[in-house]
Enzyme design. Structure first.
Site, short mmCIF file in Angstrom:
data_model
loop_
_atom_site.label_atom_id
_atom_site.label_comp_id
_atom_site.label_asym_id
_atom_site.label_seq_id
_atom_site.Cartn_x
_atom_site.Cartn_y
_atom_site.Cartn_z
N HIS A 478 139.79 10.38 40.20
CA HIS A 478 138.56 10.81 39.52
C HIS A 478 137.34 10.59 40.43
CE1 HIS A 478 136.01 11.24 35.80
NE2 HIS A 478 135.16 10.60 36.58
N GLU A 479 137.18 9.37 40.91
CA GLU A 479 136.00 9.06 41.73
C GLU A 479 136.03 9.83 43.05
OE1 GLU A 479 133.69 7.80 40.23
OE2 GLU A 479 134.83 6.95 38.56
N HIS A 482 134.46 13.19 42.48
CA HIS A 482 132.99 13.14 42.56
C HIS A 482 132.58 13.11 44.02
CE1 HIS A 482 131.85 12.73 38.41
NE2 HIS A 482 132.56 11.63 38.21
N GLU A 508 131.12 16.32 35.60
CA GLU A 508 132.47 15.73 35.56
C GLU A 508 133.56 16.74 35.90
OE1 GLU A 508 133.17 12.54 35.36
OE2 GLU A 508 131.08 11.96 35.03
N HIS A 610 125.41 5.24 22.22
CA HIS A 610 125.36 6.35 23.17
C HIS A 610 124.17 7.27 22.89
CE1 HIS A 610 129.46 5.59 24.58
NE2 HIS A 610 129.22 6.47 25.52
N GLY A 615 121.65 7.63 27.04
CA GLY A 615 121.14 8.95 27.42
C GLY A 615 121.91 10.13 26.84
ZN LIG Z 1 133.04 10.62 36.41
#
Ligand SMILES: [Zn+2]
Length: 696
Positions: A478-479, A482, A508, A610, A615
């Site tokens: 996942h990271e 990004h 995402e 949340h 945000g």
């Molecule tokens: Zn993420």
């Protein structure tokens, strides 16, 4: 400042950023930023008299001063997150208000606003530059810059009030969460809990009772509390049904009664947000929030959520029936119905029986080095890049940190990244994230992009390398996704390169996209070899991981949709205008988004931080929105046959050239269409989550 540790644009020499040095040198940086900023404003005031303005003269100096601020504060925040200490934390909090006020000063500068508007008006700029300007201008307008003075005052007062209400809201949640506990002394009350959980509860009990000596996992005492790890473990494993009921009711009723009651704060926040939206010319807060997002309009979000809701609702009903039957075969009273506090418990029992999956046992198949090798091989195949370790090329903040270069097809370095893999509870924040160390910049100097990838996985021990759980493997993928968007950007304007200027609900996409590969058999089996014997992960275990992904997915999806739809409706005014309270609106939505209606005590909105203290207001849908995008993107690979290397390479290149390369230079929808050839569809996500599978 020749010898300063603040060398903006270079790789930071982390070890020199001691609290003392920061404390000594950072005030000079802030002073210089303030001065530069004032000079820019002075220059622009005069320059605005010209007939037409020039991009370089307006944007470049602004970008430079912003970059000094981003780089300098970036290093300090990064160290605060990964190399924390009491003295660093103190320095961080000392400078934070100044940083916030600098941001406000930039964002609310009238002369900059006028310069940006005139720059746009008096030039025939290309699409990318126009998009950068549009976003800057709109953001400044959302801060109330173009309002008349007296209206602006009102606007600012509301902003302040909203800030206070949000912090009251989260304090109430925190207090309500922390104030409740039970000390358990009776073994039958903790029946079913795994030893790991009993140990944690034993430690908290000893702390609470100020008891010295070792924890007695066998005989207690144990402290039951409302923090998430304890709460969810207890709801999942505890056999004692009446205690589960008690715990559940306190949990869903947090901050809904007495002094720490958030109900009134919710109504106030909603009404003030609406007022601000009206002052800025929007019909509702949702309309305001969506104006900067990919979804654009409320009806688009509603359509997507409804497309997911229908199959999720049917699937969840089916899952509940199965669970009901299973529970009765396993000792649940035949005349009773499952209650909310029974769901996690019986789901876990069913999961064990159906999947027989013990994730802990699979760790030996995922040593960090092999996982990295597999991830890099996949990236090489998909995106024509090579990842090479280069640990000696960059200073690091901890000896466990790794450094890598990314090379293109011609073996030319195009980017680099740090990887800080292991958890260090005493000095490192939890969770995982990607952050920008250096931004790509070709305007003044040539800077290649550099990313921070931070994870919190299991560290190696004396005789074992870091053995990752499957979840930790997914997090790393996942990271890295990004990171790829940051590092493989082809855009030379830093304001639109990488993740900059990408709509909030689309960021995402690359990260979740990469996670999909963990469920591709050949990719995973190429990675997963036993660290001692070299034995491959069995097909059987792979199937278990795949089935686990979709286990009770209907109920899980429905829960997310319940949150997302409620958030959207509360912020779009339709129902509130009709005089309904938030709780009434939520209960109405629950009729179509829950399979067991919320009980009276369930005042979950009172702790929905949340949207009321974070945000995510009118943006909770983003989780699902981005999941739809990433599943749909991945399905293009599936359609081309995942085993056909040639096809996969072609589509991988297209993904690199569009979604990863173009960053925020075009709208997320345009970029998606360039890749996919059409607008996003929900079908693939519905299929991946197993929502469309036969429920008869
Ligand atoms: Zn993420």
């Amino acid at each position: 400042m020749e010898n300063s540790i603040f060398k903006c644009g270079a790789l930071p020499e982390f070890k020199k950023f001691t609290p003392e040095n920061i404390n000594k040198e950072f005030p000079n940086i802030i002073e210089k930023i303030n001065l530069d900023f004032k000079n820019i404003e002075d220059f622009l005031r005069d320059y605005l008299k010209q007939k037409s303005l020039d991009w370089e003269k307006v944007i470049n100096p602004l970008n430079e001063v912003n970059e000094v601020l981003r780089w300098s504060w970036g290093v300090i925040s990064h160290l605060n997150a990964v190399n924390n200490s009491e003295s660093l934390r103190a320095i961080y909090s000392k400078f934070l208000p100044e940083i916030i006020s600098l941001g406000n000063k930039f964002g609310q500068s009238k002369v900059i606003y006028e310069a940006l508007v005139k720059l746009k008006k008096t030039n025939n700029l290309d699409r990318i530059k126009n998009r950068i300007l549009d976003k800057e201008i709109l953001e400044m307008e959302h801060r109330g810059i173009s309002l008349e003075k007296n209206i602006q005052n009102e606007f600012n007062m509301i902003s302040e009030k909203l800030g206070e209400l949000s912090s009251d809201f989260s304090n109430n949640v925190l207090d309500a969460t922390n104030s409740w506990y039970l000390i358990l002394n009776d073994k039958s009350q903790v029946n079913g809990l795994p030893e790991r959980v009993l140990e944690l509860m034993g430690i908290s009990a000893n702390d609470h009772l100020k008891k010295e000596g070792d924890v007695d996992v066998e005989n207690g005492p144990w402290k039951l509390s409302l923090d998430i790890p304890t709460y969810s473990a207890f709801m999942t494993y505890a056999k004692d049904r009446s205690l589960r009921e008690k715990l559940y009711k306190v949990f869903v009723g947090r901050a809904s009664q007495g002094e720490k009651n958030n109900s009134q704060i919710i109504e106030e926040i909603l009404s003030l947000r609406t007022k601000q939206a009206h002052l800025l010319g929007y019909k509702s807060w949702a309309e305001l929030s969506l104006s900067t997002k990919m979804a654009k309009e409320i009806k688009n979000v509603e359509k997507l959520l409804e497309e997911l809701r229908k199959p999720a609702f049917e699937k969840a009903k089916y899952e509940l029936e199965i669970l009901d039957k299973f529970s009765k075969e396993n000792g649940f009273p035949p005349s009773e119905e499952l209650k909310p506090w029974d769901i996690s418990y019986y789901s876990e029992l069913l999961r064990k029986e159906k999947l027989n999956l013990d994730q802990e046992e699979l760790r030996p198949w995922f040593p960090l080095n092999d996982v990295l090798k597999g991830l890099f091989n996949l990236s090489e195949k998909l995106f024509e890049i090579k990842v090479v370790q280069a640990n000696n090329e960059a200073p690091v903040w901890n000896d466990d940190v790794l450094f890598f270069n990314i090379l293109n097809k011609q073996d030319k370095k195009i980017a680099s990244f740090y990887l800080d893999p292991y958890s260090r509870p005493e000095s490192k924040r939890g969770g995982a994230w990607m952050d920008e160390c250096l931004n790509k910049n070709t305007v003044n100097q040539k800077t290649l992009p550099v990313a921070y990838l931070v994870c919190n996985q299991t560290p190696p021990s004396k005789d074992k390398p870091s053995l990752m759980s499957f979840e930790e493997v997914q997090t790393l993928f996942h990271e890295f996704g990004h990171g790829l968007q940051h590092m493989l950007t082809t855009i030379s304007l830093p304001q639109a390169a990488g993740i900059n200027n990408v709509e909030w609900d689309a960021v995402e996409l690359p990260s979740q996209f990469m996670e999909n590969w963990c469920f591709h058999k050949n990719t995973l089996l190429n990675i997963a070899k036993h660290y001692k014997t070299g034995e491959r992960l069995s097909d059987d275990n792979f199937e278990k991981l795949v089935n686990n992904r979709t286990f009770n997915c209907g109920m899980a999806t429905l829960r997310q949709l319940h949150f997302a739809i409620t958030d959207l409706r509360l912020h779009s005014n339709i129902d509130i205008d009709q005089g309904k309270t938030s709780d009434e609106i939520r209960r109405e939505i629950a009729k179509q988004t829950t399979v067991i209606p919320p009980i009276q005590e369930d005042q979950f909105l009172c702790c929905f931080s949340h949207i009321f203290a974070g945000g995510y207001s009118a943006g909770y849908y983003s989780y699902k929105w981005a999941e739809v995008l990433s599943a749909d993107a991945f399905s293009m690979f599936e359609e081309a046959n995942l085993e056909n290397s040639q096809n996969i390479q072609l589509i991988g290149k297209k993904f690199k050239d569009t979604i990863l390369g173009l960053g925020g230079s075009l709208s997320a929808l345009e970029i998606f269409k360039l890749f996919r050839g059409r607008e996003p569809k929900t079908d693939s996500l519905i299929r991946h989550l197993g929502l469309s599978e036969s429920t008869s």
